[in-house]
Each structure stands twice: as C-alpha cells, then as structure tokens.
Design an enzyme around this catalytic site. Sequence first.
Site, PDB file in Angstrom:
ATOM      1  N   HIS A 137       0.836  -1.205   0.000  1.00 62.08           N
ATOM      2  CA  HIS A 137       0.000   0.000   0.000  1.00 62.08           C
ATOM      3  C   HIS A 137       0.870   1.254   0.000  1.00 62.08           C
ATOM      4  O   HIS A 137       0.636   2.189  -0.784  1.00 62.08           O
ATOM      5  CB  HIS A 137      -0.897  -0.031   1.242  1.00 62.08           C
ATOM      6  CG  HIS A 137      -1.703   1.199   1.462  1.00 62.08           C
ATOM      7  ND1 HIS A 137      -3.025   1.296   1.087  1.00 62.08           N
ATOM      8  CD2 HIS A 137      -1.379   2.394   2.016  1.00 62.08           C
ATOM      9  CE1 HIS A 137      -3.482   2.506   1.405  1.00 62.08           C
ATOM     10  NE2 HIS A 137      -2.500   3.188   1.974  1.00 62.08           N
ATOM     11  N   GLU A 138       1.880   1.285   0.852  1.00 65.34           N
ATOM     12  CA  GLU A 138       2.732   2.467   0.940  1.00 65.34           C
ATOM     13  C   GLU A 138       3.589   2.641  -0.316  1.00 65.34           C
ATOM     14  O   GLU A 138       3.774   3.759  -0.810  1.00 65.34           O
ATOM     15  CB  GLU A 138       3.613   2.396   2.189  1.00 65.34           C
ATOM     16  CG  GLU A 138       2.840   2.327   3.503  1.00 65.34           C
ATOM     17  CD  GLU A 138       1.848   3.467   3.662  1.00 65.34           C
ATOM     18  OE1 GLU A 138       2.121   4.585   3.188  1.00 65.34           O
ATOM     19  OE2 GLU A 138       0.785   3.230   4.271  1.00 65.34           O
ATOM     20  N   HIS A 141       1.736   4.366  -3.081  1.00 64.26           N
ATOM     21  CA  HIS A 141       1.699   5.832  -3.034  1.00 64.26           C
ATOM     22  C   HIS A 141       2.887   6.422  -3.800  1.00 64.26           C
ATOM     23  O   HIS A 141       2.755   7.422  -4.507  1.00 64.26           O
ATOM     24  CB  HIS A 141       1.763   6.317  -1.578  1.00 64.26           C
ATOM     25  CG  HIS A 141       0.476   6.220  -0.836  1.00 64.26           C
ATOM     26  ND1 HIS A 141      -0.701   6.768  -1.305  1.00 64.26           N
ATOM     27  CD2 HIS A 141       0.175   5.653   0.371  1.00 64.26           C
ATOM     28  CE1 HIS A 141      -1.674   6.547  -0.426  1.00 64.26           C
ATOM     29  NE2 HIS A 141      -1.163   5.871   0.592  1.00 64.26           N
ATOM     30  N   GLU A 195      -5.882   6.943  -1.260  1.00 61.70           N
ATOM     31  CA  GLU A 195      -5.834   5.739  -0.441  1.00 61.70           C
ATOM     32  C   GLU A 195      -6.461   4.547  -1.150  1.00 61.70           C
ATOM     33  O   GLU A 195      -5.964   3.424  -1.054  1.00 61.70           O
ATOM     34  CB  GLU A 195      -6.529   5.996   0.898  1.00 61.70           C
ATOM     35  CG  GLU A 195      -5.845   7.009   1.782  1.00 61.70           C
ATOM     36  CD  GLU A 195      -4.578   6.468   2.447  1.00 61.70           C
ATOM     37  OE1 GLU A 195      -4.068   5.422   2.023  1.00 61.70           O
ATOM     38  OE2 GLU A 195      -4.111   7.099   3.393  1.00 61.70           O
TER      39      GLU A 195
END
Length: 267
Positions: A137-138, A141, A195
């Site tokens: 997930h990070e 980004h 997100e």
Amino acid sequence: MGLSSLLVLPLSGCLTTQTTNAGEVGVTRQQFVLVSSQEVDASAQKAYAQVLAKASAEGKLNRNPQEVTRVRAVARRLIAQTGAFRADAPNWKWEVNVLTSPELNAWCMAGGKIAVYTALLEKLNLTDDELAAVMGHEIAHALREHTRERVSQQMATNLGLNILSAGLGLSAGVSDLAGQVLNVTVALPYSREHETEADRIGVELAARAGYNPRAAISLWQKMEQVGGGAPPELLSTHPSPERRMQDLEVYSQRVFPLYEQARKRSQ
C-alpha cells in the site's frame, strides 16, 4: 473564485499525467502535476536523510536486527514487482528502515524511501502476508507519485500568481520542497482517492510477489480493532470500513490468480 484560481485552472488540462500502468486493478486516473519527479525525488531523499539522522540520534533507528531483516525481505519481493506498474521503479534508489515508535504507521516517500514503525510489527503481530499488504500500500503511493500530486495541488492553491509570474519556474517558487514532501508524506493524511488507489495497487503488488492479497482485509480488521473507535493514522482518511472491505474483497479476488501463479513459480 480568486484571480489566482482563475489563472491556474486553465493549466490543468495540459499539466496532467498518468504515472503508472493500469495493472490488473485498472488504476487509470490522470493526475495534475506542476513540479517534476526529479525535484520531488531529490527533496524526498533529503527529507528521508533528515528523518534517519534524527531517529539515529535518538537511538530509534533499526534497533532490532530481526525486524529489520524481515521488513527488508518483504520489501525486496514487493520492489521486484513494481515494474508491472512502471518500468523505472525497480531501479529506484530504494531504502528500507525500521523506526522505533508506538505509532501504528508506515510510509514510503517519493523515489522509494520506506519507513516501517515497530508498533505495526509488535502490536498487531503481523503475518508476512499482512506486512506485505502494509508495505505494498505504501509503495503504491510512491509509484503513483501521490506526493508529487499533492505538492502540486498545494502549489496551485497557495502560490497561484507567484508560480505564473515566474513562468512556471517552480524551483524558485518553493522555498522548502523537502519540508513539503516530508509534511505531505508523514504528517498530512492522503485523500480517500489516493488511499483507494494505493489499496488496489498494493494488493496487486502483494499478489505478484507471492503474498496472499486477502491479507489486506485481515490487516485492516486488526488496525480497526486496535484503534478502538479512534482509527490509527493509516486509517484516518480511508473510506468507511464497510466500503473499504467491499473494495478489498473485489480487488483481492481480481488479483488472486497472480498470487497463485507466483506461488507455483516458487515451488
């Protein structure tokens, strides 16, 4: 609407980009940008060095060798799959460190500068699949250049006429880009749109790396339970839990064949 807004708005049509390939999850949104990737990456490198220096001075940098080895091993597998979204990403100057902190958090700055906080590992008792969900997930980004996009949005809002009068000389228009990069990465919450994109790309990265993408669901369930009604920082701007779980169910199922293929290759 102010004069600066009127002047900046017409630029949005010609200053948009698609930072990543769509992948199996189909993330195709065009993004508004005013600052170059090179400027943001250089500033992220500077900001990351400052974070590490502070953590080191406080005795909070990579204190547990086992945790560091584990986090870096998961990161290595995820990074190897980033080429599915952008060809240049596997060759970024990736850095992965563990910071001692009671905060349930992790982040990845532009250009691949990753930090995982010890509370995630110790309070949540994460499996490797769940750790991959966090880090995927990070990393997403960074792949989507959400920091670059957010800095650009701030510049368009706050600098307006200054940017235009400098003929888009953005370096001169930003007194402390490193500070802005650090702020939007670590302190300010991402938008729900950002997100959701990171959730979807993250499950695909995990699946391609041989981690069960459905672990993203159990991860966020753990996060909510620990939050006790006041969600941890990682959940602060996400869609409602119900909508989020529905979305993760759909997209983890979509990429599940990639996970099965990765598992077969590793056998």
